[in-house]
Design a protein around this motif. Structure first.
Motif: not given
Length: 285
Positions: A159-160, A163-164, A168, A198, A201-202
Motif C-alpha cells: 500500500i505504501g 501510494r508512492r 492507490l 489505505f 492515504y486516500s
C-alpha cells in the motif's frame, strides 16, 4: 546425530557440538565410499551432510562466530545447492552486514528453487525498496500476495509503495482477494490496519481512524495503528478530520491534542524507542 540431539535437549552444548562434528566426519567418509552409486543415493547422503553443516553453522552464528558460520552454511550448499535454510540464513547474515548485493543474490537463488518462500520474498521486496527500485519491489510484494492474500505485512508495505507510485486505485483488489480467501480475514487486526492505512492515504481520515481503532490493541499491529492515529489527530488541516478552522487554538484542536497524547500513552513500553515515537512524544503541552 541422534545422540548429539539428545545432548542438545539436555543442554549439554559441548557434547552436542562434538557429536555434530563426529556425525559430519562420518557422513564425509560415507560420501567417499558412495562414489559410483546411484545419484539419488549420493544426493540423500549429501542432503544429510548439508543438514549437519546447517546445525553447526547455527551454533556458531548464535555464538557470534560469524566467519565460521558462513563457512559452514556455504559447505551445506556445496553438499546440497537447494538447501533453503542455509540460503535464507546466509541472506539474513549478508543483510545484517550491509551487503545488499550478496543478500539479493541468495534471495534470488532461494526463490528460484522455492518460489513460495515468504521470508525470501519479503526480504527481496524490501531490498528492492531500499535500492529505490520501486517497480521491482511492488512486483515481489504482488507475487507474494497472489500466493498468500492475507499476508498483512506484505499488503501494508505494498500500500505504501502504490501510494508512492500514484497507484492507490490498485489497492482494493487485494482486500477483495483477502476477503475471498478467508471469511475470517475481515476480523483480523492486520486487515483493519491495512484498511486504515489505505483510508488515510486516500484522504479519508474518519474511516482511517475507525479502522485503525479496531487494530490498536493488537500485539503486532497496535503500535503502528496508534502512531498513525496520533498523526491524523495532529494534522487536521491536511487530513480534513475537522472542517475549516480559522484559529489553531480551538476547542476542537485542544481536544485533538489531548486525544493524541492519550493514544501515545497506550504505546507499549518496548515500542517507545523508535524515532517516530520520540518525535511524536514531543507534543506541546
Amino acid at each position: 546425530l541422534t545422540i548429539a540431539r539428545v545432548y542438545k535437549g539436555n543442554g549439554d552444548i559441548e557434547n552436542y557440538l562434538e557429536g555434530l562434528m563426529r556425525a559430519l566426519d562420518l557422513q564425509k567418509q560415507l560420501l567417499t565410499k558412495l562414489r559410483g552409486e546411484l545419484p539419488e543415493t549420493i544426493q540423500a547422503a549429501r542432503d544429510k551432510a548439508a543438514g549437519i553443516c546447517f546445525d553447526l553453522a547455527e551454533h556458531y552464528q548464535k555464538g557470534r562466530k560469524f566467519e565460521k558460520a558462513i563457512e559452514l552454511y556455504n559447505e551445506a550448499l556445496k553438499n546440497s545447492d537447494t538447501h533453503s535454510k542455509s540460503m535464507l540464513a546466509l541472506a539474513k547474515m549478508h543483510l545484517a552486514d550491509g551487503n545488499l548485493d550478496a543478500c539479493q543474490q541468495q534471495c534470488v537463488l532461494l526463490l528460484k528453487h522455492n518460489p513460495d518462500d515468504e521470508e525470501a520474498s519479503i526480504m527481496l521486496a524490501e531490498l528492492m525498496f531500499h535500492k529505490e527500485n520501486y517497480d521491482n519491489s511492488i512486483y515481489h510484494f504482488q507475487q507474494l500476495l497472489d500466493r498468500n492474500p492475507t499476508h498483512w505485512g506484505a499488503l501494508s508495505q505494498l500500500i505504501g509503495l502504490l501510494r508512492r507510485a500514484g497507484r492507490l486505485e490498485d489497492v482494493p483488489k487485494y482486500f477483495t482477494a483477502a476477503e475471498t480467501s478467508s471469511a475470517k480475514s475481515v476480523m483480523d487486526p492486520g486487515y483493519h490496519y491495512c484498511k486504515g492505512l489505505f483510508a488515510r492515504y486516500s484522504n479519508d481520515p474518519r474511516e482511517a481512524l475507525k479502522q485503525l481503532n479496531l487494530a490498536r490493541k493488537d500485539g503486532k499491529w497496535g503500535t503502528p495503528s496508534l502512531l498513525h492515529m496520533v498523526e491524523i489527530y495532529l494534522n487536521p488541516d491536511n487530513d480534513g478530520v475537522w472542517e475549516e478552522k480559522d484559529n489553531a487554538d480551538t476547542p476542537e484542536s485542544r481536544e485533538a491534542l489531548a486525544t493524541a497524547r492519550s493514544l501515545l500513552s497506550q504505546v507499549r513500553q518496548q515500542d517507545q524507542h523508535s524515532q517516530r515515537f520520540q518525535v511524536l512524544v514531543l507534543l506541546p503541552h
